[in-house]
Design an enzyme around this catalytic site. Structure first.
Site, mmCIF file in Angstrom:
data_model
loop_
_atom_site.group_PDB
_atom_site.id
_atom_site.type_symbol
_atom_site.label_atom_id
_atom_site.label_comp_id
_atom_site.label_asym_id
_atom_site.label_seq_id
_atom_site.Cartn_x
_atom_site.Cartn_y
_atom_site.Cartn_z
ATOM 1 N N GLU A 148 4.751 -27.360 102.290
ATOM 2 C CA GLU A 148 4.234 -28.032 103.585
ATOM 3 C C GLU A 148 3.402 -27.205 104.484
ATOM 4 O O GLU A 148 3.047 -27.336 105.632
ATOM 5 C CB GLU A 148 5.857 -28.187 104.238
ATOM 6 C CG GLU A 148 6.468 -29.067 103.422
ATOM 7 C CD GLU A 148 7.863 -29.609 103.874
ATOM 8 O OE1 GLU A 148 8.388 -28.732 105.113
ATOM 9 O OE2 GLU A 148 8.562 -30.552 103.610
ATOM 10 N N GLU A 187 13.105 -24.461 105.097
ATOM 11 C CA GLU A 187 12.016 -24.590 106.134
ATOM 12 C C GLU A 187 12.471 -23.795 107.272
ATOM 13 O O GLU A 187 13.631 -23.845 107.954
ATOM 14 C CB GLU A 187 11.711 -25.954 106.498
ATOM 15 C CG GLU A 187 11.591 -26.877 105.427
ATOM 16 C CD GLU A 187 11.762 -28.291 105.896
ATOM 17 O OE1 GLU A 187 11.753 -28.752 106.948
ATOM 18 O OE2 GLU A 187 11.560 -29.249 104.980
ATOM 19 N N LYS A 190 13.086 -40.749 107.924
ATOM 20 C CA LYS A 190 12.001 -40.916 106.579
ATOM 21 C C LYS A 190 11.897 -42.269 106.172
ATOM 22 O O LYS A 190 12.730 -42.712 105.711
ATOM 23 C CB LYS A 190 12.300 -39.696 105.560
ATOM 24 C CG LYS A 190 12.247 -38.215 105.805
ATOM 25 C CD LYS A 190 12.929 -37.445 104.873
ATOM 26 C CE LYS A 190 12.803 -36.106 104.901
ATOM 27 N NZ LYS A 190 13.920 -35.343 103.869
ATOM 28 N N LYS A 238 8.408 -33.687 112.554
ATOM 29 C CA LYS A 238 8.098 -32.396 111.833
ATOM 30 C C LYS A 238 7.180 -32.799 110.724
ATOM 31 O O LYS A 238 7.351 -33.955 109.991
ATOM 32 C CB LYS A 238 9.088 -31.569 111.208
ATOM 33 C CG LYS A 238 10.045 -32.537 110.373
ATOM 34 C CD LYS A 238 10.910 -31.476 109.379
ATOM 35 C CE LYS A 238 11.988 -32.043 108.475
ATOM 36 N NZ LYS A 238 12.520 -31.224 107.438
ATOM 37 N N HIS A 242 10.427 -25.802 98.070
ATOM 38 C CA HIS A 242 9.217 -26.062 98.329
ATOM 39 C C HIS A 242 8.358 -24.634 98.170
ATOM 40 O O HIS A 242 7.204 -24.903 98.568
ATOM 41 C CB HIS A 242 9.187 -26.223 100.053
ATOM 42 C CG HIS A 242 9.730 -27.728 100.161
ATOM 43 N ND1 HIS A 242 10.028 -28.284 101.495
ATOM 44 C CD2 HIS A 242 10.019 -28.683 99.312
ATOM 45 C CE1 HIS A 242 10.475 -29.340 101.404
ATOM 46 N NE2 HIS A 242 10.454 -29.704 100.179
ATOM 47 N N GLU A 249 19.278 -28.395 110.583
ATOM 48 C CA GLU A 249 19.171 -29.540 109.922
ATOM 49 C C GLU A 249 19.786 -29.387 108.604
ATOM 50 O O GLU A 249 19.728 -28.032 107.913
ATOM 51 C CB GLU A 249 17.685 -29.852 109.513
ATOM 52 C CG GLU A 249 17.433 -31.245 108.698
ATOM 53 C CD GLU A 249 16.116 -31.607 108.385
ATOM 54 O OE1 GLU A 249 15.003 -31.231 109.098
ATOM 55 O OE2 GLU A 249 15.692 -32.135 107.169
ATOM 56 N N SER A 300 13.395 -32.570 97.861
ATOM 57 C CA SER A 300 14.980 -32.174 97.881
ATOM 58 C C SER A 300 15.309 -33.374 98.355
ATOM 59 O O SER A 300 15.657 -33.640 99.771
ATOM 60 C CB SER A 300 14.917 -31.326 99.025
ATOM 61 O OG SER A 300 14.475 -31.353 100.199
ATOM 62 N N ASP A 334 15.772 -25.823 108.543
ATOM 63 C CA ASP A 334 16.330 -26.704 107.713
ATOM 64 C C ASP A 334 16.671 -25.972 106.394
ATOM 65 O O ASP A 334 15.806 -25.992 105.514
ATOM 66 C CB ASP A 334 15.124 -27.564 107.515
ATOM 67 C CG ASP A 334 15.874 -29.028 106.378
ATOM 68 O OD1 ASP A 334 17.213 -28.882 106.039
ATOM 69 O OD2 ASP A 334 15.020 -29.821 105.933
ATOM 70 N N ASP A 362 19.982 -35.268 107.496
ATOM 71 C CA ASP A 362 18.772 -35.634 106.679
ATOM 72 C C ASP A 362 19.155 -36.461 105.181
ATOM 73 O O ASP A 362 19.712 -37.501 105.314
ATOM 74 C CB ASP A 362 17.892 -34.546 106.335
ATOM 75 C CG ASP A 362 16.674 -35.035 105.500
ATOM 76 O OD1 ASP A 362 16.428 -36.136 105.099
ATOM 77 O OD2 ASP A 362 16.185 -33.975 105.031
ATOM 78 N N HIS A 383 7.747 -35.993 107.660
ATOM 79 C CA HIS A 383 6.877 -36.163 106.387
ATOM 80 C C HIS A 383 7.738 -35.881 105.253
ATOM 81 O O HIS A 383 9.182 -35.573 105.513
ATOM 82 C CB HIS A 383 5.909 -35.099 106.550
ATOM 83 C CG HIS A 383 6.148 -33.852 106.518
ATOM 84 N ND1 HIS A 383 5.305 -32.718 106.128
ATOM 85 C CD2 HIS A 383 7.475 -33.319 106.729
ATOM 86 C CE1 HIS A 383 6.201 -31.490 106.268
ATOM 87 N NE2 HIS A 383 7.241 -31.775 106.558
HETATM 88 P P1 PGA Z 1 11.777 -33.402 100.862
HETATM 89 O O1 PGA Z 1 12.043 -32.469 102.144
HETATM 90 O O2 PGA Z 1 10.553 -34.281 101.514
HETATM 91 O O3 PGA Z 1 11.231 -32.263 99.805
HETATM 92 O O4 PGA Z 1 12.745 -33.982 100.808
HETATM 93 C C1 PGA Z 1 11.949 -32.467 103.495
HETATM 94 C C2 PGA Z 1 13.310 -32.136 104.132
HETATM 95 O O5 PGA Z 1 14.319 -31.696 103.379
HETATM 96 O O6 PGA Z 1 13.565 -32.383 105.247
HETATM 97 ZN ZN ZN Z 2 15.810 -31.793 105.226
#
Ligand code: PGA
Ligand code: ZN
Length: 417
Positions: free
Chosen positions: A201, A160, A334, A385, A151, A282, A40, A238, A309, A362
């Site tokens: 995840e 999430e 990230k 996370k 996911h 998030e 995503s 999230d 994010d 991650h």
């Molecule tokens: P992604 O998801 O690594 O698939 O982008 C993680 C997130 O959205 O926090």
């Molecule tokens: Zn996110």
């Protein structure tokens, strides 16, 4: 001095190709690092260079590998390894684009991280110490225990559901609490006839009817494990709402309904009232709906943590705009969204200056590289996370914190929420 830089194509936790980089210094020190990959993704993330064409669904990274073994190796071999900022600046200039589309952010980040690792080895110290010196802190971990969105095939719209041990005597103590809850949740889901297969995840991916039902299961698992949901164990979400936002219609397709931005805000307001155990949300609003995110921050920003994010993509320039507009009060970090270690550090510094909290993250496609664990401790990021109590590539990061806590001994400081 950097003697040799070498990249290869390996596979990530979703079975997709990714890049791994080896670095050797003239004193024989060695560093290796591998680059994760998201599903995503934010539209404005630095470019992950993929080969296209037929091989491996177009996802090969042979071009990125060739960039490392060619132009990057030629430019950096012979350079001083300890000058991380200079090395990253050199990579940025070599690429020359705004979004790292020429060399690929995956190629650049692999090199950036592997050089940091080799440098730590050369100085005979762990990575967290090389990057962070003596001022270190173990973060508060957020565990993803139910997976939805892109996911998993659970059909739940929120990507999430996470829990965090707000009260803990040590990192290990927090981990043990969450382990108990994770296993209890599995039992509960099984009893009710739900699947206990896991998502990308490591969280469970049961076909539940709604966000509220998922939260009820989690609260039940927490209390049946003997903890207080809310004060002892916090819940975080999230929704990764960019995935269910339609920019043309300016509407969110959520739980079978089309919601305007204002209606989605009402939904979140009701949700946190019904479940005061929720301490963090998030990407509640899309990266294409800055007004929505701003309105949410005004309405809820003093009550709970609101993390950006996809909207900030760890990019200091974009994040600075967001700070000016008063969007969110925290930022997800990230490394591969921006593409070098130094730029990631800049974004964290910016957050600190603006009073935003930081959560290292991650990606949903990972390798066993635990760089982010050391990085979180070094940067005193406060939160992390990195998945659940399943899947080796997730657990490896949490295990690395146990090793770090053991090494730091009495001096190990714990971040508080
Ligand atoms: P992604 O998801 O690594 O698939 O982008 C993680 C997130 O959205 O926090
Ligand atoms: Zn996110």
């Amino acid at each position: 001095v950097i003697e040799k830089i070498f990249a290869r194509e390996i596979f990530d936790s979703r079975g997709n190709p990714t890049i791994e980089v080896d670095v050797r210094l003239s004193d024989g020190s060695f560093g290796r690092s591998a680059v994760p990959s998201g599903a995503s993704r934010g539209d404005r993330e630095a470019v992950e260079l993929r080969d296209g064409g037929k091989r491996l669904g177009g996802k090969g990274v042979q071009k990125a590998v060739a960039n490392v073994n060619g132009v990057i190796a030629t430019a950096l071999e012979g350079s001083e390894a300890f000058q991380q900022a200079d090395i990253d600046q050199c990579l940025i200039e070599l690429d020359g684009t705004d979004n790292k589309s020429k060399l690929g952010a995956n190629a650049m980040l692999g090199v950036s991280m592997a050089i940091a690792r080799a440098s730590a080895a050369s100085q005979g110290c762990p990575l967290y110490r090389y990057l962070g010196g003596v001022d270190l802190e173990l973060p508060l971990p957020f565990f993803n225990i139910i997976n939805g969105g892109v996911h998993a095939d659970s059909g739940i719209d929120v990507q999430e559901f996470l829990i965090t041990p707000l009260k803990r005597k040590s990192f290990r103590d927090g981990l043990e609490k969450v382990a108990n809850i994770y296993h209890k949740l599995k039992d509960l889901l099984k009893e009710e006839g739900y699947e206990t297969a896991v998502g990308d995840e490591g969280g469970f991916a049961p076909k539940l009817a709604s966000t509220a039902e998922a939260i009820e299961f989690i609260i039940e698992a927490i209390s049946m494990s003997g903890y207080k949901a809310g004060s002892e164990i916090g819940i975080a979400l999230d929704p990764a709402s960019s995935e269910f936002y339609d920019p043309k219609k300016a509407s969110y397709h959520f739980e079978g309904k089309s919601l305007t931005s204002a209606e989605l805000l009402d939904y979140y307001q009701d949700l946190i009232q019904k479940f005061p155990e929720i301490i963090s949300i998030e990407d509640g609003f899309s990266e294409h709906d800055w007004e929505g995110f701003e309105a949410q921050t005004k309405a809820m920003g003093d009550k709970i943590q609101l993390i950006g994010d996809d909207i900030f993509v760890t990019n200091p320039a974009i994040f600075a705009e967001g700070i000016k507009k008063g969007i969110a009060n925290s930022i997800l970090i990230k490394l591969n969204q921006i593409g070098t270690v130094t730029e990631t550090m800049e974004t964290i510094k910016l957050a600190r200056k603006a009073g935003y909290k930081t959560m290292i993250s991650h990606r949903s496609g990972e390798t066993v590289d635990s760089f982010i664990a050391d990085f979180a401790v070094a940067m005193k990021a406060g939160q992390i996370k990195t998945g659940s109590f399943a899947r080796g590539e997730r657990i490896e990061k949490y295990n690395q914190f146990l090793r770090i806590e053991e090494e730091l001994g009495e001096k190990a400081k714990l971040a508080e929420y």
